[in-house]
Design an enzyme around this catalytic site. Structure first.
Site, PDB file in Angstrom:
ATOM      1  N   ARG A   1       0.842  -1.201   0.000  1.00  0.00           N
ATOM      2  CA  ARG A   1       0.000   0.000   0.000  1.00  0.00           C
ATOM      3  C   ARG A   1       0.873   1.245   0.000  1.00  0.00           C
ATOM      4  O   ARG A   1       1.957   1.244   0.564  1.00  0.00           O
ATOM      5  CB  ARG A   1      -0.886   0.021   1.251  1.00  0.00           C
ATOM      6  CG  ARG A   1      -1.997  -1.007   1.213  1.00  0.00           C
ATOM      7  CD  ARG A   1      -2.840  -0.917   2.447  1.00  0.00           C
ATOM      8  NE  ARG A   1      -3.455   0.393   2.628  1.00  0.00           N
ATOM      9  CZ  ARG A   1      -4.604   0.774   2.082  1.00  0.00           C
ATOM     10  NH1 ARG A   1      -5.263  -0.044   1.304  1.00  0.00           N
ATOM     11  NH2 ARG A   1      -5.108   1.970   2.310  1.00  0.00           N
TER      12      ARG A   1
ATOM     13  N   HIS B   1      12.863  -2.427  -2.424  1.00  0.00           N
ATOM     14  CA  HIS B   1      12.245  -2.598  -3.745  1.00  0.00           C
ATOM     15  C   HIS B   1      13.133  -3.522  -4.582  1.00  0.00           C
ATOM     16  O   HIS B   1      14.353  -3.335  -4.613  1.00  0.00           O
ATOM     17  CB  HIS B   1      12.102  -1.228  -4.416  1.00  0.00           C
ATOM     18  CG  HIS B   1      11.453  -1.306  -5.763  1.00  0.00           C
ATOM     19  ND1 HIS B   1      10.101  -1.507  -5.915  1.00  0.00           N
ATOM     20  CD2 HIS B   1      11.980  -1.248  -7.009  1.00  0.00           C
ATOM     21  CE1 HIS B   1       9.822  -1.564  -7.207  1.00  0.00           C
ATOM     22  NE2 HIS B   1      10.941  -1.408  -7.890  1.00  0.00           N
TER      23      HIS B   1
ATOM     24  N   ASP C   1       9.227   8.538   0.446  1.00  0.00           N
ATOM     25  CA  ASP C   1       8.618   9.867   0.327  1.00  0.00           C
ATOM     26  C   ASP C   1       7.222   9.688  -0.271  1.00  0.00           C
ATOM     27  O   ASP C   1       6.724   8.568  -0.338  1.00  0.00           O
ATOM     28  CB  ASP C   1       9.514  10.824  -0.476  1.00  0.00           C
ATOM     29  CG  ASP C   1       9.643  10.393  -1.929  1.00  0.00           C
ATOM     30  OD1 ASP C   1       8.920   9.465  -2.360  1.00  0.00           O
ATOM     31  OD2 ASP C   1      10.471  10.994  -2.643  1.00  0.00           O
TER      32      ASP C   1
HETATM   33  C1  GRF Z   1      10.169  -8.238  -1.870  1.00  0.00           C
HETATM   34  O1  GRF Z   1      10.497  -8.613  -3.170  1.00  0.00           O
HETATM   35  C2  GRF Z   1      10.377  -6.764  -1.693  1.00  0.00           C
HETATM   36  O2  GRF Z   1      11.448  -6.279  -2.446  1.00  0.00           O
HETATM   37  C3  GRF Z   1       9.073  -6.187  -2.174  1.00  0.00           C
HETATM   38  O3  GRF Z   1       8.104  -7.100  -1.758  1.00  0.00           O
HETATM   39  C4  GRF Z   1       8.679  -8.386  -1.596  1.00  0.00           C
HETATM   40  C5  GRF Z   1       8.405  -8.820  -0.197  1.00  0.00           C
HETATM   41  O4  GRF Z   1       8.803 -10.144   0.047  1.00  0.00           O
HETATM   42  N1  GRF Z   1       8.906  -4.841  -1.679  1.00  0.00           N
HETATM   43  P1  GRF Z   1       8.724 -10.711   1.507  1.00  0.00           P
HETATM   44  O5  GRF Z   1       7.271 -10.604   1.968  1.00  0.00           O
HETATM   45  O6  GRF Z   1       9.652  -9.934   2.377  1.00  0.00           O
HETATM   46  O7  GRF Z   1       9.150 -12.168   1.370  1.00  0.00           O
END
Ligand code: GRF
Length: 221
Positions: A95, A113, A145
């Protein structure tokens, strides 16, 4: 942090493998902090089970129960405040946070990310990287941000991408590094070594290596 140990609140929606790496790093004292609450917007997220296994408090706040983003985020702020959270770590939290939330935790919200930002923000980014034909992708820990995946960058890690990669293979390759750089970024924050100046994050006692270089394919084979 001087005095008591820094307190982390982790926001999740899914499997929680990054949550796991953060909790484990805290347990091994690789992060001078502890996770004091895990919040999920998804009731049956496996991340909640991971928190339970560590004996950590978890709270489910389903977004469908709130009329709008602002009221949802106010609820999140209330819970995080109640648990006296110093740093909010988004770990697969699907979200976008409102300006109101970000004001309440200004400079204290991080996200991970699975791409080398600013390339491939948003969703389905591993497949997009493969389809684009890039030779490298990776992962990015950044402060949050008001944009989507646009905040000041703290750490990036790089992996090769091959034209015949499957999304699953690239995902695994990137995740391994996510589990290393997220705890590291949080520890830098806990040590008070990060300063945000505009788009840039300065790291105190940062070791530079100007010979650092990677090509794909190799130049010498
Ligand atoms: C990861 O790929 C992260 O980079 C992205 O969402 C995914 C989360 O994976 N923001 P997890 O729930 O930590 O296994």
């Amino acid at each position: 942090m001087v005095g008591s140990m820094m307190r982390i609140g982790v926001l999740v929606s899914g499997s929680g493998s990054n949550l796991q790496s953060i909790m484990d790093a805290c347990e091994r004292s690789e992060i001078d902090a502890r996770v004091c609450v895990v919040i999920s917007n998804v009731p049956h997220a496996y991340a909640l089970e991971r928190a339970r296994q560590k004996g950590l408090p978890s709270v489910v706040v389903p977004h469908a129960d709130y009329p709008d983003r602002a009221s949802y985020d106010r609820k999140l702020v209330d819970i995080l405040t109640e648990y006296r959270v110093d740093l909010v770590a988004l770990a697969g939290f699907m979200r976008v946070l409102t300006p109101g939330f970000l004001r309440a935790f200004s400079g204290r919200v991080m996200n991970i990310h699975p791409a080398l930002l600013p390339s491939f923000p948003g969703l389905d980014v591993r497949q997009k990287a493969i389809d684009y034909g890039v030779r490298f992708s990776g992962c990015t820990v950044h402060f949050v941000d008001e944009g989507v995946d646009t905040g000041p960058i703290i750490i990036q890690a790089v992996v090769p991408v091959y034209p015949d990669d499957t999304e699953e293979a690239l995902k695994e390759r990137i995740l391994k590094l996510e589990h290393k750089i997220y705890p590291k970024a949080i520890q830098l924050f806990a040590q008070g070594r990060l300063t945000i100046e505009g788009r840039k994050v300065f790291i105190r006692d940062y070791e530079k290596d100007e010979s650092l270089c990677l090509t794909n394919p190799f130049l010498n084979r």
